[in-house]
Write a protein that holds these residues in place. Structure first.
Motif, PDB file in Angstrom:
ATOM      1  N   LEU A  43       0.815  -1.217   0.000  1.00  0.00           N
ATOM      2  CA  LEU A  43       0.000   0.000   0.000  1.00  0.00           C
ATOM      3  C   LEU A  43       0.848   1.266   0.000  1.00  0.00           C
ATOM      4  O   LEU A  43       0.327   2.370   0.162  1.00  0.00           O
ATOM      5  CB  LEU A  43      -0.914   0.009   1.239  1.00  0.00           C
ATOM      6  CG  LEU A  43      -2.035  -1.034   1.279  1.00  0.00           C
ATOM      7  CD1 LEU A  43      -2.599  -1.154   2.690  1.00  0.00           C
ATOM      8  CD2 LEU A  43      -3.141  -0.667   0.293  1.00  0.00           C
ATOM      9  N   SER A  44       2.160   1.105  -0.178  1.00  0.00           N
ATOM     10  CA  SER A  44       3.068   2.248   0.032  1.00  0.00           C
ATOM     11  C   SER A  44       2.717   3.453  -0.844  1.00  0.00           C
ATOM     12  O   SER A  44       2.989   4.587  -0.476  1.00  0.00           O
ATOM     13  CB  SER A  44       4.513   1.828  -0.195  1.00  0.00           C
ATOM     14  OG  SER A  44       4.642   1.340  -1.510  1.00  0.00           O
ATOM     15  N   ASP A  45       2.081   3.205  -1.997  1.00  0.00           N
ATOM     16  CA  ASP A  45       1.728   4.321  -2.886  1.00  0.00           C
ATOM     17  C   ASP A  45       0.577   5.173  -2.339  1.00  0.00           C
ATOM     18  O   ASP A  45       0.347   6.273  -2.790  1.00  0.00           O
ATOM     19  CB  ASP A  45       1.360   3.777  -4.268  1.00  0.00           C
ATOM     20  CG  ASP A  45       0.198   2.806  -4.195  1.00  0.00           C
ATOM     21  OD1 ASP A  45      -0.901   3.123  -4.661  1.00  0.00           O
ATOM     22  OD2 ASP A  45       0.381   1.704  -3.617  1.00  0.00           O
ATOM     23  N   CYS A  46      -0.149   4.654  -1.361  1.00  0.00           N
ATOM     24  CA  CYS A  46      -1.278   5.443  -0.871  1.00  0.00           C
ATOM     25  C   CYS A  46      -1.327   5.590   0.654  1.00  0.00           C
ATOM     26  O   CYS A  46      -2.339   5.987   1.211  1.00  0.00           O
ATOM     27  CB  CYS A  46      -2.603   4.882  -1.400  1.00  0.00           C
ATOM     28  SG  CYS A  46      -2.996   3.262  -0.731  1.00  0.00           S
ATOM     29  N   LEU A  47      -0.223   5.279   1.314  1.00  0.00           N
ATOM     30  CA  LEU A  47      -0.187   5.445   2.778  1.00  0.00           C
ATOM     31  C   LEU A  47       0.112   6.897   3.136  1.00  0.00           C
ATOM     32  O   LEU A  47       0.815   7.577   2.390  1.00  0.00           O
ATOM     33  CB  LEU A  47       0.923   4.577   3.378  1.00  0.00           C
ATOM     34  CG  LEU A  47       0.721   3.077   3.547  1.00  0.00           C
ATOM     35  CD1 LEU A  47       2.004   2.462   4.116  1.00  0.00           C
ATOM     36  CD2 LEU A  47      -0.461   2.762   4.449  1.00  0.00           C
ATOM     37  N   PRO A  48      -0.370   7.355   4.298  1.00  0.00           N
ATOM     38  CA  PRO A  48       0.095   8.659   4.780  1.00  0.00           C
ATOM     39  C   PRO A  48       1.620   8.612   4.916  1.00  0.00           C
ATOM     40  O   PRO A  48       2.178   7.567   5.283  1.00  0.00           O
ATOM     41  CB  PRO A  48      -0.566   8.791   6.154  1.00  0.00           C
ATOM     42  CG  PRO A  48      -1.708   7.836   6.137  1.00  0.00           C
ATOM     43  CD  PRO A  48      -1.342   6.735   5.202  1.00  0.00           C
ATOM     44  N   GLU A  49       2.268   9.725   4.618  1.00  0.00           N
ATOM     45  CA  GLU A  49       3.734   9.769   4.569  1.00  0.00           C
ATOM     46  C   GLU A  49       4.385   9.243   5.855  1.00  0.00           C
ATOM     47  O   GLU A  49       5.315   8.445   5.812  1.00  0.00           O
ATOM     48  CB  GLU A  49       4.161  11.213   4.324  1.00  0.00           C
ATOM     49  CG  GLU A  49       5.457  11.351   3.570  1.00  0.00           C
ATOM     50  CD  GLU A  49       5.761  12.823   3.315  1.00  0.00           C
ATOM     51  OE1 GLU A  49       6.874  13.230   3.664  1.00  0.00           O
ATOM     52  OE2 GLU A  49       4.868  13.542   2.813  1.00  0.00           O
TER      53      GLU A  49
ATOM     54  N   TYR B 126      -7.786  -0.578   6.176  1.00  0.00           N
ATOM     55  CA  TYR B 126      -7.388   0.458   5.225  1.00  0.00           C
ATOM     56  C   TYR B 126      -7.329  -0.130   3.808  1.00  0.00           C
ATOM     57  O   TYR B 126      -7.839   0.445   2.851  1.00  0.00           O
ATOM     58  CB  TYR B 126      -6.017   1.006   5.640  1.00  0.00           C
ATOM     59  CG  TYR B 126      -5.534   2.206   4.866  1.00  0.00           C
ATOM     60  CD1 TYR B 126      -6.096   3.464   5.083  1.00  0.00           C
ATOM     61  CD2 TYR B 126      -4.496   2.091   3.939  1.00  0.00           C
ATOM     62  CE1 TYR B 126      -5.641   4.575   4.397  1.00  0.00           C
ATOM     63  CE2 TYR B 126      -4.029   3.199   3.248  1.00  0.00           C
ATOM     64  CZ  TYR B 126      -4.603   4.443   3.482  1.00  0.00           C
ATOM     65  OH  TYR B 126      -4.134   5.538   2.794  1.00  0.00           O
TER      66      TYR B 126
ATOM     67  N   LYS C  60      -9.654   0.853   0.604  1.00  0.00           N
ATOM     68  CA  LYS C  60      -9.065   1.300  -0.668  1.00  0.00           C
ATOM     69  C   LYS C  60      -9.393   0.333  -1.807  1.00  0.00           C
ATOM     70  O   LYS C  60      -8.901   0.516  -2.929  1.00  0.00           O
ATOM     71  CB  LYS C  60      -7.541   1.410  -0.522  1.00  0.00           C
ATOM     72  CG  LYS C  60      -7.088   2.462   0.462  1.00  0.00           C
ATOM     73  CD  LYS C  60      -7.098   3.832  -0.174  1.00  0.00           C
ATOM     74  CE  LYS C  60      -6.809   4.907   0.872  1.00  0.00           C
ATOM     75  NZ  LYS C  60      -7.170   6.254   0.438  1.00  0.00           N
TER      76      LYS C  60
ATOM     77  N   ARG D  25      -8.264  -2.658  -2.123  1.00  0.00           N
ATOM     78  CA  ARG D  25      -7.052  -3.363  -2.526  1.00  0.00           C
ATOM     79  C   ARG D  25      -6.852  -4.690  -1.798  1.00  0.00           C
ATOM     80  O   ARG D  25      -5.906  -5.424  -2.076  1.00  0.00           O
ATOM     81  CB  ARG D  25      -5.826  -2.473  -2.230  1.00  0.00           C
ATOM     82  CG  ARG D  25      -5.894  -1.065  -2.806  1.00  0.00           C
ATOM     83  CD  ARG D  25      -5.179  -0.970  -4.113  1.00  0.00           C
ATOM     84  NE  ARG D  25      -3.754  -1.207  -3.986  1.00  0.00           N
ATOM     85  CZ  ARG D  25      -2.849  -0.246  -3.819  1.00  0.00           C
ATOM     86  NH1 ARG D  25      -3.210   1.002  -3.724  1.00  0.00           N
ATOM     87  NH2 ARG D  25      -1.567  -0.548  -3.757  1.00  0.00           N
TER      88      ARG D  25
END
Ligand SMILES: [Zn+2]
Ligand SMILES: [Zn+2]
Length: 395
Positions: free
Chosen positions: A312-318, A372, A376, A378
């Motif tokens: 999910l790294s492309d859509c996680l909070p920074e 999460y 999403k 996913r």
């Protein structure tokens, strides 16, 4: 202000402070004695109860490991101690209705203190009875196998199902590394697995802060992170039962308990990795199989949850992305300590594994990376991908 961060673990009992998180924290355990040769601390710890009778609860293994010596120390100091030793032979003690009933039956009217000698099962059992009868208990830990010594839940088996009953914290905790380093290696691995699980638990907590604005105490996070660092610095020495490695392990397990006690929720200790572990355990119990030690399952679940974060790294909070551990890093920790790494190692089949990823978010009504992923859209793709990586071939 957050002076708890300056305290040694044995000084943390009864700490009370105003925290930067805006809350006033209080840690209610009266006494902690962890370290080499600390079994002797049992006597002064129990001193306020010398006028009453003591019920000591152990099983045949923990009696040999520490019960016999505890009894000797207490009797020499003038305590009147009644013993309850569960002897299951080669079988493991299951904390069910029957076993809880046995403890109650042995609880004479003049007993004012219970001493539990053991690890998970014995601790949960006595913790439950203690919190229902209001008779305080001291736990003499025999294995660094999980973080429940300083936790307020008591998971027991009722009608064949595992239920986590709310309970009270112990009066005191005695953790002698001379005893704990002799624990079966599987239990040491389990403790390490439970500690490794904090990596994804903290990432999950952060996700909940970022996405659903959940409360967090940074002092507690710092407390746990420092303990993890210390524990992981000795990973390679654990297999040799190194004194310091075992000490840092039990410290990490205890400090996550302290952190939980301070914030009053299990966030510092448990996240999605515990949900997967719980899901597997329910399935094992339902099928009448040995459910495997808690921390062994949690350890195995942790790199899998780390992988979910990675997917999910492309859509996680920074912030969360920065905090979440990498799968390989977690697997490396487990391997170096000698812990099992793959769900296949403990007999989790493909179907159960896939279902746990798809349904695990529902185990607890709490925000997690699994939820999460579901939100999403996913989750299914990620569950299929990870299942394929581990089990290969077609679903
Ligand atoms: Zn745990
Ligand atoms: Zn705080």
């Amino acid at each position: 202000m957050n002076e708890i961060l300056d305290l040694e673990i044995n000084e943390m009992a009864q700490t009370k402070f105003d925290c930067s998180c805006g809350r006033n924290h209080f840690f209610s355990i009266h006494d902690i004695a962890i370290g080499k040769g600390q079994l002797k601390a049992l006597v002064p710890m129990a001193q306020p109860f010398i006028d009453g009778k003591v019920l000591m609860v152990c099983d045949n293994n923990t009696y040999e490991a520490a019960g016999k010596e505890s009894l000797k120390l207490m009797e020499a100091a003038g305590f009147d101690v009644k013993r309850l030793v569960f002897d299951k032979g080669e079988d493991i003690l299951i904390p069910d209705e029957c076993v809880v009933g046995r403890v109650l039956e042995e609880l004479d009217l003049d007993i004012t203190l219970m001493v539990a000698v053991g690890s998970g099962t014995i601790n949960d059992l006595v913790k439950f009875v203690s919190s229902r009868t209001k008779i305080p208990y001291i736990i003499v830990c025999t294995a660094p196998s999980m973080d429940g010594y300083v936790a307020d839940g008591a998971p027991l088996i009722c009608d064949g199902k595992k239920i986590s009953y709310p309970a009270c914290l112990a009066y005191g905790v005695v953790g002698d590394t001379d005893i704990m380093k002799q624990a079966p290696m599987r239990m040491i691995h389990a403790g390490f697995g439970d500690v490794v699980g904090k990596l994804t638990a903290l990432a999950d907590w952060d996700l909940a802060v970022q996405v659903v604005n959940e409360y967090r105490c940074d002092t507690c996070v710092t407390l746990v992170n420092r303990a993890l660092e210390k524990c992981f610095s000795k990973t390679d020495a654990l297999a040799k039962r190194d004194e310091e490695a075992v000490l840092y392990l039990i410290e990490a397990l205890t400090l996550t308990g302290v952190a939980m006690g301070l914030v009053g929720v299990s966030r510092p200790a448990s996240g999605s990795e515990h949900m997967l572990s719980h899901y597997w355990e329910m399935d094992f119990i339902a099928k009448g199989r040995y459910p495997e030690l808690h921390g062994i399952k949690v350890g195995i679940a942790t790199p899998i949850i780390a992988e979910v974060f990675e997917e999910l790294s492309d859509c996680l909070p920074e912030e969360t992305a920065k905090l979440s551990p990498s799968r390989l890093e977690v697997e490396d920790l487990l391997r170096r300590a000698g812990c099992p790494v793959s769900p296949k190692d403990i007999g989790i089949d493909r179907d159960l594994f896939y279902r746990s990823l798809m349904e695990g978010y529902d185990v607890r009504p709490r925000y997690s990376v699994l939820r999460y992923a579901k939100e999403k859209g996913r989750l299914k793709a990620i569950a299929e991908k990870i299942t394929e990586r581990i089990y290969g071939g077609q679903a």
